[in-house]
Scaffold this active site. Structure first.
Site, short mmCIF file in Angstrom:
data_model
loop_
_atom_site.label_atom_id
_atom_site.label_comp_id
_atom_site.label_asym_id
_atom_site.label_seq_id
_atom_site.Cartn_x
_atom_site.Cartn_y
_atom_site.Cartn_z
N ASP A 275 -6.67 -2.72 3.42
CA ASP A 275 -5.57 -3.62 3.02
C ASP A 275 -5.76 -5.03 3.55
O ASP A 275 -4.95 -5.92 3.26
CB ASP A 275 -4.23 -3.07 3.54
CG ASP A 275 -3.92 -1.68 3.02
OD1 ASP A 275 -4.14 -1.47 1.81
OD2 ASP A 275 -3.48 -0.82 3.80
N ASP B 187 0.86 -1.18 0.00
CA ASP B 187 0.00 0.00 0.00
C ASP B 187 0.90 1.24 0.00
O ASP B 187 2.10 1.13 0.30
CB ASP B 187 -0.88 -0.03 1.26
CG ASP B 187 -1.75 1.20 1.39
OD1 ASP B 187 -2.29 1.66 0.37
OD2 ASP B 187 -1.87 1.71 2.51
#
Length: 1187
Positions: A863, A426
């Protein structure tokens, strides 16, 4: 905010906190239907109707076992492993006459191994039980009748109970909020334990129950709550409350969830609706996906291979035994008379040779069981637990600022950390800090803010721009005022009240006033200093409110109906107090991409204030209101280029009629109990959020975390591919890529996007089928063009950049393999505007189709899918809370710690586990093959060379501890060298240390060692007088001598294999040998009925004989020579990478840069990303220019 009494207000017009009467529509209501059958009788849990419902108590258990199930369940878990089941079968057969050894000696090792594992399971479950007990025995005030509240244990709560929760206490069950210490019945809740978010949530009770402020108020209170059945959704709730035959709708705003905490409120009253396993937090308590390392799966194959080999040699031996038994009678005489076939019914009967062969097969299966390492699984579990302790205790992965160490949440995947091929990361909060700073803005077409971002500095370095460098130096020389967290804005034109002198001062005033009003932040005043801080839902929102305060628009108070500011009056030049009536809050969500508030100004004007993404805000501007739209858009693009996150600010004035019409529709939508409630709310908001007047845009910087470029550089040098999956704009992601050296000058970019004129035209036509087909064709064509570009150049490095729309089609079944081939050929991959689902799908694609180990790293709830899909999930304990951490396998505080986690701990764990397993098979093959050779030597008579207890204790005592020390302490090179020579890591990625070649090599070493031990020993003793009387050796002496040689050999093999000796390893290796002699003395002193052939064998036979000591020395040295020769040839002529680094250390040339560079050039693959690659490319260009 403290919990004091406030004036009573009517809140039915608020968006977020609406609580007026419901406008239930029969056709939409689902209450009472399937999935919505829950009924709670508030303040009357003992009534007949409530008891008939038979809802469970509030007792919660997270344990895996209980007293009744521990034994059967844990035994089932243990014997699911094929090796353990095999030993169970052989243990049972040991009680039959077929056994070549005593039953006790066969069962004891299995009991030790199974017992140790079950004890570990019991300890872990006991800890869970203690945690459950502590939670179940917490106490909360519960209404006992007549207005009396008494403290009662959580586990005794029932559906319908009225509870009183006080400040800083956890909610004991899922409750419907009835009232609080505030007159307007609001309370502030911290939900960190549920979703990891640290910001406070505002909850509010129904207006009809908001007056229940005292214990006595509940003396006669009665209500019936009907709502949805238990489910895992934390953010939705559908229900209604019936009070005095009046129906009121309930929403998530009135629900207080178990394990969330009451904050900034003195007390609340609530009615229990879900208890125990029915609460939402327990409904979410699912086990994470089961992950097993590739080494563990390969180890299972090895066990099967050994078992197949065991069956094969047992079968061959049994056939040979059957033939020899059949041929045993010659001329009426037994050839093998010493086997005494007359003493057995079948076993050696020449007349029943086929049956004897079958029985021998069963005996051989028991006898050869020592080929299978019985203690392998439990030893690996012990080693992995100790390895995780080293990871958790590593001070160099401890983040002092947040007081968070690294934490390995599972020990199953330690060795996977040393085999990572691809990292999927990420961006926000992972590569960057997720600590937003207000740095620039554009207002009325004028850009403000002279700060220079990290990305701009990286771009300056990339372009060699002297202007930026001079600007940076100037900034560094300026004496600035004390830093304010979240505010890094520098511009004298509007600071210190100078904004009043700007040409568009009225627009500036509206701009910062909007920042101070349009939010859901909560102010908190420090009683000592009077300084105001803010609890905000996101770092961005906090930065906006702080920026408004620093410019002169200080938000200082919020009630349910008003927001109050201190702001500068341009006319008088004094700070004045202004209070705005808060009518509605239209909250932000990912679909709307904007947030709005409707307020009434002190002058009585109705204002709609809004902030949101440029993609949704510009299309909602009023026609003709484009005075500085073009300039604003240019500035937004510049900010994106500088790596900044932007939001557009706009407003409009409403008339009373329009607002009343909207408010009616909105209130109806809010009070609806239908399944499409959220869609109705969004539709009502859509009606009014248009015809905006543009004010400008904000730009906040999410700084790169410390050490990110250096970490990425080291990981790239280690040959690890790095993909970035982010929801940010393409321009922002690209510039962050440059800042952290994932991208560099000279690297060719392959960009796949659907922002083409043809696609834009189709989007406007709203023909979905044609748009989907054209989009897919466009993506496929762009991917094919990218592959052609790759094939044309083998020397250049490429970067693939793809947006979220394109990614949707690139992940289609018939395109994804093509996309993956292109991505793998690129040095860097950046996926922009990715949704959480797309992140998980990309991760699955890479993991499944490449067959390599993938690692996902992220810090937010978006995530979680990616972390659970990857082979290894790394959660960052950052500003977005702990949800990613809770879904991860390992948690760290900063991205830079990934360097040490992988290159040091990952490398060590992979090397140690690989070496440990190879050595396990080596020592068991060495031992097991001597048993087989002796049985072959005795014409497969089923006779063991060793005493029963020698057999049993080989794996458990004499050779077990050294291999555990190897798995915990061994190092091929120091941690400093692991970081200095990152290409060491490729040994794990390519699985060089646990390849079939290496495994078979160790097995061949075991076979050679067994042959040397057996034939050297039997040859030396076969015709040699052993005692003074001239007697030759018997089975007891031969067996004890061979066993001594095996114990010495496998321990010495460990000593020469270890690269890094510690005191513990010395103690375990030489202590294992000493333990054998001590055991031989002690066991031999026991009565012969127990010690059998070992009775005084050492004292009377072995110790006095010089040939015993000489033979032991000669056999051990002879068996180690092949390994020495192989190791010497490989290290000198065919060195692996760690051998090269060891020679550097040995030669003392670790600090010689030229020599180290030569070694680096022998790396497995060239570095294409990172700071080093950037420097290499620069040197190459300079060299070419020189030519």
């Amino acid at each position: 905010m403290g919990g004091g009494r406030r004036r009573k207000v009517h809140l039915s017009k608020l968006f977020s906190f609406t609580c007026g009467k419901s406008t239930l529509q029969d056709e939409n209501s689902k209450i009472g239907g399937p999935g919505f059958s829950r009924v709670a009788y508030a303040n009357d849990p003992d009534c007949l109707e409530a008891t008939n419902l038979n809802y469970g108590l509030n007792y919660v258990s997270t344990t895996k076992y209980n007293l009744a199930t521990f034994l059967p369940k844990s035994l089932f878990e243990q014997f699911r492993r094929v090796a353990n089941f095999y030993f169970l079968v052989t243990g049972c057969l040991a009680f039959t006459p077929l056994a070549p050894y005593s039953a006790g000696s066969a069962i004891l090792p299995l009991i030790v191994v199974i017992g140790a594992t079950m004890a570990k399971e019991a300890i872990e479950d006991w800890r869970r039980f203690q945690q459950d007990t502590e939670m179940n025995n917490r106490k909360v005030k519960v209404h006992q009748g007549d207005g009396n509240f008494e403290r009662t244990e959580w586990k005794k709560l029932r559906v319908g109970d009225i509870v009183k929760v006080e400040k800083d206490e956890f909610f004991p069950a899922d409750l419907v909020l009835l009232s609080s210490s505030y007159e307007d019945a609001v309370c502030y809740v911290e939900t960190m334990n549920l979703d990891g978010e640290t910001n406070l949530k505002l909850k509010q009770a129904l207006e009809t129950t908001s007056g229940l402020h005292d214990d006595s108020s509940f003396q006669h209170f009665k209500a019936i709550i009907r709502c949805e059945d238990p489910n895992a959704s934390l953010y939705t709730f559908v229900g209604s409350m019936e009070i005095e035959e009046q129906q009121y709708s309930l929403s998530p705003q009135q629900v207080l969830l178990r394990d969330s905490k009451l904050r900034n409120t003195d007390y609340t009253y609530g009615v229990v609706i879900f208890t125990g396993r029915d609460t939402k937090v327990m409904q979410n308590a699912t086990d994470p996906p089961s992950k097993r390392s590739k080494i563990e799966r390969k180890m299972d194959k090895l066990i099967y291979l050994l078992m197949a080999s065991l069956v094969l040699i047992a079968g061959i031996g049994s056939v040979f035994f059957g033939i020899k038994t059949h041929e045993d009678i010659k001329n009426g005489k037994m050839k093998r008379w010493y086997l005494k076939p007359i003493d057995t019914d079948v076993f050696f009967d020449p007349k029943r040779a086929p049956l004897a062969a079958i029985l021998h097969f069963l005996t051989a299966m028991m006898l050869y069981s020592y080929f299978i390492p019985i203690s392998l699984y439990v030893s690996i579990e012990i080693v992995k637990v100790l390895q995780t302790i080293f990871i958790n205790q590593d001070i160099q992965m401890y983040h002092e600022d947040s007081d968070k160490p690294a934490h390995a949440r599972t020990s199953n995947l330690n060795e996977e950390l040393g085999q990572v091929d691809t990292i999927l990361s990420d961006k926000t909060g992972t590569l960057t800090c997720n600590s937003m700073e207000f740095i620039k803005c554009t207002i009325a077409g004028t850009a403000y803010g002279r700060g220079v971002t990290e990305v701009e500095r990286a771009m300056a370095r990339r372009k060699g721009s002297p202007l930026i460098h001079e600007q940076v130096i100037e900034e560094d020389n300026v004496v600035s005022r004390p830093a304010v967290k979240g505010f890094n804005f520098k511009d004298d034109r509007i600071m210190n009240g100078n904004w009043v002198n700007e040409p568009h001062s009225d627009v500036l005033q509206r701009f910062f006033r909007l920042l101070a009003i349009c939010h859901t932040a909560i102010p908190e005043a420090d009683e000592a200093s009077g300084k105001i801080t803010y609890e905000a839902e996101s770092p961005d929102e906090a930065a906006f409110v702080i920026a408004a305060r620093e410019i002169g628009f200080q938000f200082y108070q919020r009630t349910q109906t008003s927001i109050s500011l201190y702001e500068l009056d341009p006319l008088s030049g004094k700070t004045v107090e202004r209070s705005y009536s808060l009518l509605n809050v239209l909250e932000f969500n990912s679909a709307r991409k904007r947030m709005s508030v409707i307020v009434r100004s002190p002058e009585g004007r109705l204002l709609l204030l809004s902030k949101g993404a440029d993609s949704v805000m510009f299309e909602r501007l009023a026609k003709g209101e484009h005075a500085f739209e073009k300039k604003t858009m240019e500035h937004i693009n510049e900010y994106a280029d500088a790596g900044l996150r932007t939001l557009v600010l706009a407003y409009r004035e409403l008339d009373e009629e329009e607002y009343q019409r909207f408010n009616k529709d909105f209130t109806d939508a809010k009070n609806s109990v239908s399944a499409d409630r959220e869609e109705k709310i969004d539709a009502a908001a859509e009606m009014i959020e248009n015809n905006f007047i543009l004010l400008g845009a904000t730009a906040v910087e999410d700084k790169l975390q410390n050490g990110v470029p250096e970490c990425i550089d080291k990981l790239a040098q280690a040959g690890i591919k790095i993909w970035v999956l982010t929801g940010d704009k393409m321009e922002t992601a690209i510039n962050i890529g440059f800042a952290c050296s994932l991208l560099r000058q000279g690297m060719k970019q392959i960009t796949i996007t659907l922002d083409t004129p043809d696609i834009v035209i189709l989007e406007k036509q709203e023909n979905k089928d044609a748009l989907a087909k054209a989009s897919k064709d466009s993506v496929t064509r762009q991917i094919s063009d990218g592959k052609k570009l790759l094939s044309l150049s083998s020397t250049e490095s490429f970067a693939l950049i793809i947006d979220g729309k394109s990614l949707t089609y690139a992940l289609d079944d018939d395109v994804k393999n093509l996309f993956l081939e292109l991505a793998i050929g690129c040095a860097s991959v950046i996926c922009c505007r990715s949704s959480p689902k797309q992140k998980a799908l990309v991760t699955r694609l890479v993991k499944t189709n490449t067959g390599k180990v993938t690692l996902a790293i992220g810090d937010g709830a978006n995530d979680v899918g990616m972390l659970q899909e990857a082979d290894i999930g790394i959660g960052l304990s950052g500003a977005e809370g702990m949800q990613a951490v809770m879904a991860s396998d390992v948690s760290i505080a900063q991205f830079r710690f990934l360097e040490r986690l992988l290159l040091v701990h990952g490398h060590y764990c992979y090397r140690r586990i690989s070496s440990m397993i190879c050595y396990f098979f080596y020592k068991n093959i060495t031992f097991g093959l001597t048993i087989f050779l002796y049985e072959a030597y005795t014409t497969f008579s089923g006779q063991s060379a060793y005493d029963d207890w020698f057999l049993s204790l080989y794996n458990v005592f004499f050779t077990s501890l050294p291999v555990i020390a190897l798995g915990v302490f061994d190092q091929d090179v120091s941690a400093r060298f692991c970081l200095k020579f990152p290409m060491l890591y490729q040994e794990g990625v390519q699985n060089l240390l646990f390849s079939w070649r290496r495994i078979i090599g160790w097995m061949l070493n075991g076979i050679a060692s067994a042959i040397v031990v057996f034939f050297f020993t039997t040859t030396a003793y076969q015709h040699q007088a052993f005692r003074e009387g001239g007697e030759i050796v018997s089975r007891d002496i031969l067996g004890a001598t061979m066993y001594t040689c095996v114990v010495w050999l496998v321990n010495c093999q460990m000593a020469v294999s270890v690269s890094y000796f510690t005191l513990i390893q010395h103690i375990f290796i030489w202590g294992g040998i000493a333990l054998w002699y001590l055991f031989l003395l002690a066991y031999g002193a026991i009565t012969p009925t127990i010690s059998t052939i070992a009775y005084k064998v050492f004292i009377e036979a072995l110790a006095p004989a010089p040939s015993f000591w000489a033979l032991t020395f000669f056999v051990v040295i002879s068996a180690l020579i092949p390994y020495f020769v192989f190791a010497a040839v490989q290290t000198r002529l065919f060195p692996m990478y760690h051998n090269m680094v060891q020679w550097i250390r040995l030669d003392g040339r670790a600090d010689d840069p030229e020599y180290c560079q030569i070694v680096r050039q022998n790396s497995v693959r060239p570095t294409t990303v990172g700071v080093s690659a950037r420097l290499d490319a620069k040197f190459l260009r300079q060299r070419l220019d020189g030519l």
